[in-house]
Design a protein around this motif. Structure first.
Motif, PDB file in Angstrom:
ATOM      1  N   ASN A   8      24.985  40.303  40.117  1.00  0.00           N
ATOM      2  CA  ASN A   8      25.237  39.248  41.218  1.00  0.00           C
ATOM      3  C   ASN A   8      26.544  38.936  41.371  1.00  0.00           C
ATOM      4  O   ASN A   8      27.043  38.804  42.471  1.00  0.00           O
ATOM      5  N   ARG A   9      27.279  39.092  40.471  1.00  0.00           N
ATOM      6  CA  ARG A   9      28.598  38.481  40.682  1.00  0.00           C
ATOM      7  C   ARG A   9      29.536  39.617  41.562  1.00  0.00           C
ATOM      8  O   ARG A   9      30.163  39.291  42.495  1.00  0.00           O
ATOM      9  N   THR A  10      29.030  40.973  41.484  1.00  0.00           N
ATOM     10  CA  THR A  10      29.824  41.919  42.165  1.00  0.00           C
ATOM     11  C   THR A  10      29.283  41.885  43.604  1.00  0.00           C
ATOM     12  O   THR A  10      29.688  42.017  44.589  1.00  0.00           O
ATOM     13  N   LYS A  11      27.800  41.335  43.745  1.00  0.00           N
ATOM     14  CA  LYS A  11      27.205  41.101  45.186  1.00  0.00           C
ATOM     15  C   LYS A  11      27.937  40.068  45.932  1.00  0.00           C
ATOM     16  O   LYS A  11      28.362  40.251  47.313  1.00  0.00           O
ATOM     17  N   LYS A  12      28.226  38.962  44.948  1.00  0.00           N
ATOM     18  CA  LYS A  12      28.779  37.821  45.555  1.00  0.00           C
ATOM     19  C   LYS A  12      30.320  38.231  46.132  1.00  0.00           C
ATOM     20  O   LYS A  12      30.723  37.695  47.080  1.00  0.00           O
ATOM     21  N   PHE A  13      30.967  38.875  45.328  1.00  0.00           N
ATOM     22  CA  PHE A  13      32.308  39.650  45.617  1.00  0.00           C
ATOM     23  C   PHE A  13      32.267  40.251  46.901  1.00  0.00           C
ATOM     24  O   PHE A  13      32.939  39.951  47.834  1.00  0.00           O
ATOM     25  N   SER A  14      31.260  41.085  47.060  1.00  0.00           N
ATOM     26  CA  SER A  14      30.938  41.959  48.503  1.00  0.00           C
ATOM     27  C   SER A  14      30.835  41.041  49.464  1.00  0.00           C
ATOM     28  O   SER A  14      31.609  41.116  50.676  1.00  0.00           O
ATOM     29  N   LEU A  15      30.179  39.920  49.379  1.00  0.00           N
ATOM     30  CA  LEU A  15      29.713  38.967  50.420  1.00  0.00           C
ATOM     31  C   LEU A  15      30.949  38.137  50.794  1.00  0.00           C
ATOM     32  O   LEU A  15      31.307  37.863  51.961  1.00  0.00           O
ATOM     33  N   LEU A  16      31.901  37.817  49.829  1.00  0.00           N
ATOM     34  CA  LEU A  16      33.179  37.018  49.962  1.00  0.00           C
ATOM     35  C   LEU A  16      34.237  38.036  50.697  1.00  0.00           C
ATOM     36  O   LEU A  16      34.975  37.591  51.647  1.00  0.00           O
ATOM     37  N   ILE A  17      34.241  39.367  50.340  1.00  0.00           N
ATOM     38  CA  ILE A  17      35.133  40.312  51.112  1.00  0.00           C
ATOM     39  C   ILE A  17      34.678  40.389  52.744  1.00  0.00           C
ATOM     40  O   ILE A  17      35.660  40.233  53.482  1.00  0.00           O
ATOM     41  N   ILE A  18      33.405  40.246  52.953  1.00  0.00           N
ATOM     42  CA  ILE A  18      32.928  40.467  54.364  1.00  0.00           C
ATOM     43  C   ILE A  18      33.401  39.051  54.973  1.00  0.00           C
ATOM     44  O   ILE A  18      33.711  39.448  56.203  1.00  0.00           O
ATOM     45  N   ASP A  19      33.172  38.022  54.351  1.00  0.00           N
ATOM     46  CA  ASP A  19      33.622  36.569  54.908  1.00  0.00           C
ATOM     47  C   ASP A  19      35.047  36.797  55.098  1.00  0.00           C
ATOM     48  O   ASP A  19      35.496  36.352  56.330  1.00  0.00           O
ATOM     49  N   LEU A  20      35.788  37.123  54.199  1.00  0.00           N
ATOM     50  CA  LEU A  20      37.315  37.236  54.513  1.00  0.00           C
ATOM     51  C   LEU A  20      37.511  38.374  55.882  1.00  0.00           C
ATOM     52  O   LEU A  20      38.430  37.809  56.883  1.00  0.00           O
ATOM     53  N   ALA A  21      36.963  39.493  55.822  1.00  0.00           N
ATOM     54  CA  ALA A  21      37.189  40.555  57.002  1.00  0.00           C
ATOM     55  C   ALA A  21      36.895  39.661  58.122  1.00  0.00           C
ATOM     56  O   ALA A  21      37.669  40.020  59.183  1.00  0.00           O
ATOM     57  N   GLU A  22      35.707  38.876  58.432  1.00  0.00           N
ATOM     58  CA  GLU A  22      35.494  38.317  59.618  1.00  0.00           C
ATOM     59  C   GLU A  22      36.512  37.176  60.112  1.00  0.00           C
ATOM     60  O   GLU A  22      36.416  37.067  61.203  1.00  0.00           O
ATOM     61  N   LYS A  23      37.360  36.683  59.209  1.00  0.00           N
ATOM     62  CA  LYS A  23      38.259  35.829  59.477  1.00  0.00           C
ATOM     63  C   LYS A  23      39.928  36.193  59.907  1.00  0.00           C
ATOM     64  O   LYS A  23      40.571  35.618  60.219  1.00  0.00           O
ATOM     65  N   ILE A  24      39.967  37.467  59.437  1.00  0.00           N
ATOM     66  CA  ILE A  24      41.364  37.929  59.705  1.00  0.00           C
ATOM     67  C   ILE A  24      41.692  38.190  61.222  1.00  0.00           C
ATOM     68  O   ILE A  24      40.513  38.652  61.827  1.00  0.00           O
ATOM     69  N   PRO A  25      42.570  37.824  61.506  1.00  0.00           N
ATOM     70  CA  PRO A  25      43.113  38.216  63.134  1.00  0.00           C
ATOM     71  C   PRO A  25      42.907  39.593  63.502  1.00  0.00           C
ATOM     72  O   PRO A  25      43.042  40.450  62.520  1.00  0.00           O
ATOM     73  N   ASN A  26      42.408  39.921  64.749  1.00  0.00           N
ATOM     74  CA  ASN A  26      42.123  41.220  65.065  1.00  0.00           C
ATOM     75  C   ASN A  26      42.999  41.894  65.696  1.00  0.00           C
ATOM     76  O   ASN A  26      43.383  41.301  66.898  1.00  0.00           O
ATOM     77  N   SER A  30      45.288  45.592  61.636  1.00  0.00           N
ATOM     78  CA  SER A  30      44.297  44.535  60.764  1.00  0.00           C
ATOM     79  C   SER A  30      42.972  45.276  60.804  1.00  0.00           C
ATOM     80  O   SER A  30      42.219  45.502  59.589  1.00  0.00           O
ATOM     81  N   ARG A  31      42.548  45.850  62.011  1.00  0.00           N
ATOM     82  CA  ARG A  31      41.267  46.526  61.898  1.00  0.00           C
ATOM     83  C   ARG A  31      41.223  47.478  60.969  1.00  0.00           C
ATOM     84  O   ARG A  31      40.063  47.765  60.183  1.00  0.00           O
ATOM     85  N   ILE A  32      42.079  48.363  60.885  1.00  0.00           N
ATOM     86  CA  ILE A  32      42.206  49.769  59.926  1.00  0.00           C
ATOM     87  C   ILE A  32      42.210  49.129  58.495  1.00  0.00           C
ATOM     88  O   ILE A  32      41.247  49.758  57.865  1.00  0.00           O
ATOM     89  N   ILE A  33      42.905  48.000  58.057  1.00  0.00           N
ATOM     90  CA  ILE A  33      42.978  47.705  57.011  1.00  0.00           C
ATOM     91  C   ILE A  33      41.511  46.934  56.674  1.00  0.00           C
ATOM     92  O   ILE A  33      41.054  47.058  55.353  1.00  0.00           O
ATOM     93  N   ILE A  34      40.850  45.918  57.403  1.00  0.00           N
ATOM     94  CA  ILE A  34      39.692  45.509  57.390  1.00  0.00           C
ATOM     95  C   ILE A  34      38.546  46.396  56.906  1.00  0.00           C
ATOM     96  O   ILE A  34      37.764  46.302  56.158  1.00  0.00           O
ATOM     97  N   ASN A  35      38.702  47.501  57.850  1.00  0.00           N
ATOM     98  CA  ASN A  35      37.681  48.626  57.579  1.00  0.00           C
ATOM     99  C   ASN A  35      37.623  49.175  56.110  1.00  0.00           C
ATOM    100  O   ASN A  35      36.750  49.344  55.275  1.00  0.00           O
ATOM    101  N   GLN A  36      38.874  49.385  55.578  1.00  0.00           N
ATOM    102  CA  GLN A  36      39.017  50.024  54.175  1.00  0.00           C
ATOM    103  C   GLN A  36      38.614  48.739  53.217  1.00  0.00           C
ATOM    104  O   GLN A  36      37.963  49.058  52.179  1.00  0.00           O
ATOM    105  N   LEU A  37      39.279  47.455  53.351  1.00  0.00           N
ATOM    106  CA  LEU A  37      38.645  46.475  52.662  1.00  0.00           C
ATOM    107  C   LEU A  37      37.182  46.426  52.559  1.00  0.00           C
ATOM    108  O   LEU A  37      36.613  46.092  51.344  1.00  0.00           O
ATOM    109  N   VAL A  38      36.443  46.191  53.661  1.00  0.00           N
ATOM    110  CA  VAL A  38      34.871  46.284  53.608  1.00  0.00           C
ATOM    111  C   VAL A  38      34.392  47.251  52.941  1.00  0.00           C
ATOM    112  O   VAL A  38      33.585  47.222  52.110  1.00  0.00           O
TER     113      VAL A  38
END
Length: 121
Positions: A8-26, A30-38
């Motif tokens: 559950n903790r690792t799934k929550k972490f995944s969701l938080l990463i996705i939330d962050l990725a959706e808020k980073i300026p485009n 940043s698109r390349i980094i976001i892709n790698q991060l997600v």
């Protein structure tokens, strides 16, 4: 921490990463980094589930090493985002802390199982 709690903790972490990725300026970079991060951030939880299905200690170690690599890579991308100031440092701190804590848990698990394997020889 139980297996289910860590799932559950690792799934929550995944969701938080996705939330962050959706808020980073485009931007192009940043698109390349976001892709790698997600990719790496969501792989932590997905690969941890594979760890839970390991049929032997050696398989556990092999799969857990993948989880460890993914969590460390995620931490790297979070540090890049922080240093590029693409997101508020205060808001990144909790995610970086969680990435560090998960990495420490995975390292500890690997040490325990590796010791078990080495002591059974």
């Amino acid at each position: 921490m139980t297996t289910n709690e860590l799932k559950n903790r690792t799934k929550k972490f995944s969701l938080l990463i996705i939330d962050l990725a959706e808020k980073i300026p485009n931007t192009i970079a940043s698109r390349i980094i976001i892709n790698q991060l997600v990719k790496s951030g969501t792989s932590v939880g997905a690969n941890y589930r594979a760890v839970c299905r390991a049929r032997s200690d050696r398989e556990f170690v092999s799969k857990m090493n993948i989880v460890l690599e993914e969590s460390d890579e995620t931490l790297f991308w979070l540090e890049i985002i922080s240093e590029k100031e693409w997101f508020e440092i205060k808001k990144l701190e909790s995610l970086i802390k969680e990435a560090n804590e998960l990495t420490a848990i995975f390292v500890s698990s690997l040490k325990t199982v590796n010791n078990k394997i080495n002591n059974s020889k």
